[in-house]
Every structure is written in structure tokens, then in C-alpha cells.
Scaffold this active site. Structure first.
Site, PDB file in Angstrom:
ATOM      1  N   GLU A  38     -27.966  48.788  -0.412  1.00  0.00           N
ATOM      2  CA  GLU A  38     -28.023  47.937  -1.597  1.00  0.00           C
ATOM      3  C   GLU A  38     -29.075  46.833  -1.460  1.00  0.00           C
ATOM      4  O   GLU A  38     -29.655  46.397  -2.461  1.00  0.00           O
ATOM      5  CB  GLU A  38     -26.648  47.339  -1.881  1.00  0.00           C
ATOM      6  CG  GLU A  38     -26.600  46.376  -3.057  1.00  0.00           C
ATOM      7  CD  GLU A  38     -27.073  46.955  -4.372  1.00  0.00           C
ATOM      8  OE1 GLU A  38     -27.529  46.175  -5.237  1.00  0.00           O
ATOM      9  OE2 GLU A  38     -26.993  48.192  -4.554  1.00  0.00           O
ATOM     10  N   HIS A  40     -32.054  47.167  -0.054  1.00  0.00           N
ATOM     11  CA  HIS A  40     -33.302  47.800  -0.494  1.00  0.00           C
ATOM     12  C   HIS A  40     -33.291  48.038  -2.006  1.00  0.00           C
ATOM     13  O   HIS A  40     -34.300  47.855  -2.680  1.00  0.00           O
ATOM     14  CB  HIS A  40     -33.494  49.146   0.216  1.00  0.00           C
ATOM     15  CG  HIS A  40     -33.591  49.052   1.707  1.00  0.00           C
ATOM     16  ND1 HIS A  40     -32.564  49.424   2.541  1.00  0.00           N
ATOM     17  CD2 HIS A  40     -34.587  48.616   2.520  1.00  0.00           C
ATOM     18  CE1 HIS A  40     -32.929  49.249   3.799  1.00  0.00           C
ATOM     19  NE2 HIS A  40     -34.154  48.753   3.812  1.00  0.00           N
ATOM     20  N   GLY A 150     -37.071  41.420   1.936  1.00  0.00           N
ATOM     21  CA  GLY A 150     -35.793  40.732   1.964  1.00  0.00           C
ATOM     22  C   GLY A 150     -35.796  39.549   2.910  1.00  0.00           C
ATOM     23  O   GLY A 150     -36.399  39.598   3.989  1.00  0.00           O
ATOM     24  N   SER A 188     -27.606  45.727   6.565  1.00  0.00           N
ATOM     25  CA  SER A 188     -28.649  46.161   7.476  1.00  0.00           C
ATOM     26  C   SER A 188     -28.458  47.638   7.753  1.00  0.00           C
ATOM     27  O   SER A 188     -27.315  48.117   7.847  1.00  0.00           O
ATOM     28  CB  SER A 188     -28.575  45.377   8.805  1.00  0.00           C
ATOM     29  OG  SER A 188     -29.402  45.972   9.795  1.00  0.00           O
TER      30      SER A 188
END
Length: 295
Positions: A38, A40, A150, A188
Site C-alpha cells: 500500500e 507503493h 516515500g 515495508s
């Protein structure tokens, strides 16, 4: 959406989209190492909102892994990645081989000094040289207007912003917020390595950052040393946690504050950054905030 594996196919695909959409259509690039989640997906959605053309790259970059790190075992799932990228609106997905990206032994590397020597750079020498080299190659191949990254990898964001500024690259680095599970764990690809108990104990990372931020916002004098001690004290409550660092630094310069420096009065971006191992899994997390705005 179209998946391509060669540089020629990618450039041809971008040109075709530009002809169809017109010269005003901007290009957004989301570089990833795959095993998309999620976090990405949120980057792809942001790129889709901002740009006429969205390119996602999926490449597990060998030159940013050090000896004994998890290059060979890094999680991969191409079919799942392509499905997620398509669902979020990517136009092109670039899946190059190592031979495509590095057709001969690399004799040229992009190196950013100073800010790469601290935090993750201290324990992973050469890691950020691999990051900046592969990202600069992707920028040269894609020629994007914007690149999306991110903030979980906050040092990477700072390093790439420095690279773009120093080399006058015609691309904007767009930092995007950390995406977390409902219980607070930062998303991650490496979370898949965690055992059930390691994952439960890993929640101490986000909890320590919340408690440190709350201590700063209480209005009493809080020093950098106070924050470091609080972070380490909370994290140490988890028996499986092995702290690599728990730091308080400026952002984007990543300069450590002296222990006796009062953080609660600063009117600038302050970064609390963590790297902690749970078994064989190294997790990072951080919180960026302005102490004066918190008070």
C-alpha cells in the site's frame, strides 16, 4: 498498462503516450524494488494525480546491497506487482534485468558526501552510492518531471534531493507520507521476514516516536539527549529489539544535535530516526516535525 523490459521499449512507450496526450503531459516516475504494498500504491496514486504519464520501475538493485545483506532473498512477486501497478493507474511498468541496467561492470557512480555517512549510511557503507547511481540512471532513461519517494526512507529522500540540487537535474523529488498498518507499523517489503512475535514487538518503534513527540509538545524544556534516551528506553522494553540507532537530527542536513541542545524551542524541521533489528530483519522508522508548531 504496458510492461516493458528494455530501455528502448520504455522510451518508445513514453514517446507514444506523449504524442497521444500532447507535449504538456508531464511524466511521473515511481522507482521501486518491487514486492509492492500500500505504501507503493500511495506513491503511484499521487503520481497519477499529478501527471499525464505514470511510469513505475521495478528493479532489485544489486549495487545498493552490501555483503551479507538480503539481495538474493529480497522478496519478489512480479505478477502481484503488475496487478497492483495496473490497479493504481500506472501507464508503463519498467522491469529491467541486471544486464539491462548494468551491461558491463559499472565504472561510474554518483556519490553524495556527508549526509550519507550518518544514520543508515554509517552501518551500510556504499548503500547510498548504489541508490544515487541507479536513480540517476532511471532519471536519465525516463526523463521524468517528478520522482516519487516515500518518507519512510527519509535519509534516501534527503540524499536524492541533494543529488538533484547539486547536479542541476531537471526533476522534482516529491516526498510522500509514511503509510502504516492500522496498528502503527510502517509498511515495508521486508516486514514479510518478521515472525509473529517479532512483528508484535516491532510496534515499539512507532510507539517510541509517538511518546517522544508527545514529550516535546508538552511545553517543558526537552533536549536532544532527552529524546534519544526516551526512544532507547521505550524500544528496550521489547526483548527482541536490537537498536542500531535512535537519533535526533536536523532535516534535510541530517546533522546530529548535541545532547544538551534544547529541541522543544526549535523552529525548524527536526527528525527522529530509528533503525532496529528484530531477529534477522532490520526495520527503519522516523518522525519529522517542527517542535514550535507542536507546542
Amino acid at each position: 498498462m504496458k510492461a516493458v523490459r528494455t530501455i528502448e521499449e520504455l522510451r518508445s512507450g513514453i514517446r507514444a503516450l506523449q504524442i497521444n496526450l500532447g507535449p504538456e503531459a508531464t511524466v511521473g516516475l515511481v522507482p521501486t524494488m518491487g514486492y509492492l504494498h500500500e505504501g507503493h500504491a500511495s506513491l503511484i496514486r499521487r503520481a497519477r494525480k499529478d501527471n499525464g504519464i505514470v511510469v513505475v520501475s521495478i528493479f532489485v538493485n544489486p549495487i545498493q546491497f552490501g555483503p551479507g545483506e538480503d539481495y538474493e532473498t529480497y522478496p519478489r512477486d512480479e505478477a502481484r506487482d503488475l496487478a497492483l501497478a495496473e490497479a493504481e493507474g500506472a501507464d508503463l511498468v519498467f522491469l529491467p534485468s541486471v544486464e539491462t541496467m548494468y551491461p558491463q561492470p559499472t565504472k561510474t557512480k554518483i556519490m553524495v558526501s556527508d549526509i550519507t555517512t550518518r544514520l543508515c549510511g554509517a552501518s551500510r557503507p556504499g548503500h547510498f552510492d548504489g541508490v544515487t547511481t541507479v536513480v540517476s540512471k532511471l532519471f536519465n532513461i525516463v526523463q521524468p518531471d517528478k520522482g516519487y519517494f516515500g518518507m519512510k526512507d527519509v535519509q534516501q529522500v534527503a540524499v536524492l534531493q541533494q543529488m538533484v540540487q547539486d547536479l542541476n537535474m531537471n526533476v522534482e523529488i516529491v516526498p510522500c507520507p509514511i503509510v502504516r498498518e492500522e496498528d502503527g507499523l510502517a509498511l515495508s517489503s521486508r516486514n514479510v521476514y518478521l515472525s509473529e512475535e517479532e512483528r508484535r514487538q516491532a510496534l515499539v518503534l512507532s510507539r517510541s516516536l509517538r511518546e517522544a513527540a508527545a514529550a516535546v509538545s508538552e511545553g517543558t524544556a526537552v533536549t536532544a539527549g532527552d529524546i534519544r534516551n526516551l526512544l532507547k528506553r521505550v524500544i528496550s522494553q521489547s526483548p527482541l529489539a536490537d537498536i542500531e540507532y535512535a537519533e535526533v537530527v536536523s532535516f534535510p542536513g541530517l546533522q546530529p544535535y548535541p545532547d544538551d541542545e534544547e529541541i522543544s524551542r526549535k523552529d525548524e524541521a527536526v527528525l527522529m530516526a530509528l533503525a532496529v533489528r528484530f531477529g534477522r530483519t532490520r526495520l527503519i522508522d522516523n518522525r519529522l516535525f517542527n517542535p514550535k508548531e507542536a507546542n
